[in-house]
Design an enzyme around this catalytic site. Structure first.
Site, PDB file in Angstrom:
ATOM      1  N   CYS A 332       2.812  21.621   5.659  1.00  0.00           N
ATOM      2  CA  CYS A 332       4.327  20.449   5.262  1.00  0.00           C
ATOM      3  C   CYS A 332       5.944  21.723   5.743  1.00  0.00           C
ATOM      4  CB  CYS A 332       4.594  20.480   3.706  1.00  0.00           C
ATOM      5  SG  CYS A 332       5.205  19.680   2.841  1.00  0.00           S
ATOM      6  N   HIS A 429      -0.490  17.173   1.966  1.00  0.00           N
ATOM      7  CA  HIS A 429      -1.090  18.591   0.384  1.00  0.00           C
ATOM      8  C   HIS A 429      -2.408  18.316   0.331  1.00  0.00           C
ATOM      9  CE1 HIS A 429       2.488  21.264   0.607  1.00  0.00           C
ATOM     10  NE2 HIS A 429       2.401  19.624   0.771  1.00  0.00           N
TER      11      HIS A 429
END
Length: 483
Positions: A332, A429
């Site tokens: 991310c 994630h």
């Protein structure tokens, strides 16, 4: 009629979230329709909900303990720190605005309506709501317009159990001191207290429990011994990372720099559980140690954390690691940092501006107004199944995206890799919780997987936690306090 019981603490990190998760599992196993609720939370460790929002990671774990899918109504107000004095405000799962700490206090009255609405919605069709406070009710300087602790309890006439942490010392003063600063009406809502994280012979604290009960008038509800397996459950507070907890293995070494606004750091829990690796959090003020893999984690303020990364000299350490052909992985915000540039034209995560990236991937990122919040699943480029979630405001494009890491079930490709295959990154994630992906990932760095079924392990620990609490607390007496 739904019964409600609230758990507040004498301070942060006394174990409120863990105990609520354990009580959720214990009462759910009795056949009760239980749900967790936290009016206000502050954390950059968030989870995506099935209804397309985000809540604190602790409430997602508590929902799991109840056998429920997470809902935005379980945590209607989530504060995501972006600086030492300011946070992004997420209301019922969506970005509501930003506020400095002083300004936020004035907005609590407005947010109380959202809290009340979510509390009502969540209670529909439930037997029991277990509510978690935030911080401490002893912070009486913040009592006006409070929506997290006694303000919520008073508004909804909810009985309260106070939790103290004996592991940090001074638990008698913690609990008696809380009683001393509360006003009479707030104090009257507290039905009893729990002392958490006890080590040693419990008979040695019999007098301590009696002293607290005598000085407060509150009922002693249990002395709970330290639950060592708690370290295997997802943590919510980045404070817990500052101990630089190591993984259980002594094989390949993985290093994660501890950024000021690190987000979704439970990504690394499955790696810590692997016996074939050692995972270390690199604290500020120290160089990145020699290792086999550096993982750049998610961040709530990517450009600011990248500047911090450079200020620590970690960029020099990372380039030296790359020259040694060491592996690098970005998740991310870490993915964005590895690219050529990061632009924030709308000021989504801080001041409007742009910054050069670390230049290890041929990609560029622009932060956008629309936030991606979605569960996802698919297979890696190597064929390993994965599931996880996206939670980001960036759009990343570039030549290295032609070598994606993941392929979603809907056909989209995601992630990037350099030509040598030594630098990889993705937005998703939760990847390491997928056993097949984790095994493939460990093979990439030359480590063996222990064959751990991570999700089954989490379920076992939640059951063990429920058993642990049942051995130290009279659950029938606790349930009788709910109303």
């Amino acid at each position: 009629m739904t019964r409600v019981l609230m758990f507040q603490g004498t301070g942060s990190d006394v174990g409120k979230s863990l105990l609520v998760a354990g009580f959720c599992r214990a009462f759910a196993r009795r056949g009760l329709r239980v749900a967790p609720f936290k009016p206000q939370n502050m954390s950059n460790n968030a989870a995506v909900t099935a209804d397309g929002g985000e809540i604190g990671r602790a409430q997602a774990l508590q929902a799991r303990a109840c056998g429920l899918a997470p809902s935005v109504h379980m945590n209607p107000v989530l504060l995501k720190p972006q600086s030492a004095v300011g946070s992004q405000i997420v209301v019922q799962g969506k970005i509501f605005g930003q506020a400095q700490a002083a300004d936020y206090q004035a907005r609590k009255a407005q947010l109380a309506g959202f809290v009340a609405e979510s509390f009502r919605i969540l209670g529909e069709g439930r037997d029991l709501l277990l509510v978690e406070g935030a911080g401490s009710p002893a912070e009486v300087n913040l009592r006006a317009n409070d929506i997290a602790n006694m303000g919520f309890a008073r508004a909804h006439n909810v009985p309260v159990v106070l939790i103290g942490d004996i592991d940090r010392g001074g638990v008698i003063a913690q609990i008696v001191g809380t009683k001393a600063v509360l006003d009479a009406e707030d104090s009257a809502l507290i039905q009893g207290f729990l002392v958490n994280k006890f080590r040693g012979d419990p008979r040695l604290f019999d007098a301590g429990m009696a002293i607290i009960a005598d000085k407060t008038g509150w009922a002693p509800l249990g002395l709970i011994s330290y639950f060592h397996r708690a370290a295997r459950l997802p943590a919510e507070d980045a404070f817990s990372l500052r101990g630089a907890r190591q993984g259980e293995g002594h094989g390949k070494r993985i290093v994660v720099p501890l950024l000021p606004h690190i987000a979704n750091f439970d990504d690394f829990d499955p790696l810590k559980a692997e016996s074939g690796v050692e995972l270390a959090m690199a604290p500020p003020g120290e160089p990145l140690p020699v290792c086999d893999l550096v993982i750049l984690p998610g961040s709530k303020t990517t450009i600011a954390d990248l500047a911090f990364f450079r200020a620590q000299g970690w960029d020099i350490d990372l380039f030296a690691h790359a020259r040694r052909c060491g592996k690098i992985f970005g998740i991310c915000g870490g993915y964005q940092m590895l690219g050529q540039t990061i632009a924030d034209p709308l000021g989504m995560e801080g001041p409007v501006g742009a910054a050069p990236g670390l230049g290890l991937l041929a990609v560029e990122t622009e932060l956008a107004a629309d936030k991606t919040l979605a569960a996802c699943a698919g297979v890696s480029t190597g064929g390993a199944a994965f599931s996880g979630y996206e939670m980001h405001v960036g759009v990343t494009r570039g030549a290295d995206c032609a070598r994606p890491l993941l392929h979603f079930a809907d056909g989209r490709a995601e992630g990037a890799s350099n030509a040598a295959g030594t630098v990889r990154a993705a937005y998703v994630h939760g990847l390491f919780a997928a056993d097949a992906f984790r095994a493939e990932f460990l093979d990439w760095i030359g480590a063996d997987s222990a064959g751990l079924n991570y999700e089954a392990e989490i379920e076992r620990i939640l059951d063990e936690l429920a058993d642990h609490l049942a051995a130290h607390v009279d659950l029938d007496a606790l349930l009788a306090l709910a109303r």
